[in-house]
Design a protein around this motif. Sequence first.
Motif: not given
Length: 220
Positions: A42-55
């Motif tokens: 039901y959700y996803h993480i929006q984070s800086p596109y040029n970095l792996p999510e875990k960063k």
Amino acid sequence: MRLNACSLVIGCLFHLLAILLPCQSAHDPTKSFVSLPFNPSYYHIQSPYNLPEKKRYNFVNGVHKCWVYSTDKPHSRTSRTKPRTEIAILGYRYNSGIWEFEAYGYVPKGTSGVSIMQVFGSKPPRATSLMLMVYGGSLRYYSKGPVVLADVYDKWFKLNVIDDFDSGKIRVYINNVLKLEVVGRGGKHHAFKCGVYAQRKASRRMESRWKGIKISRKRA
């Protein structure tokens, strides 16, 4: 005689103030709401596109930790928005009914110039119907609106946001106490987001943590 008269006047004044001042009593804002499933479908993480999510995001021991730097890239190559790491609950986009976001939030000292929660969706040219922003240690409605929590740093607080899509009213509760009621900004659909989304005069590093996230809908 004068002393008795003065006491009577003072007593009347206190009685009048009790009537005029708004009640800040706590109650359960989830009454008559039905809790819905909440998981990564039901959700996803929006984070800086040029970095792996875990960063910029992790989920450990039931706590979602979101952080971002003011120098980071936006969440997509085509976006012109500022940096963010947000839990975007787009699996529950709604266009009718009364919906509720509930969670416990935590903001470390030093985080400022950032939106930590939003009701996404509005009539153009705006994108949101509600944003709760941290500036100078206070949590407020957008950057210059009313304060809903004066001292937000380094403590867990309970946040409930109720969006009555049909009437256009949005209510914000802190620790079960109603702190804000505003008129939304329309739009075809709304959805909830939380995390960190850089705004004007953002601090170098921004972080928020969330646990016990629940999405509910009021019984018909």
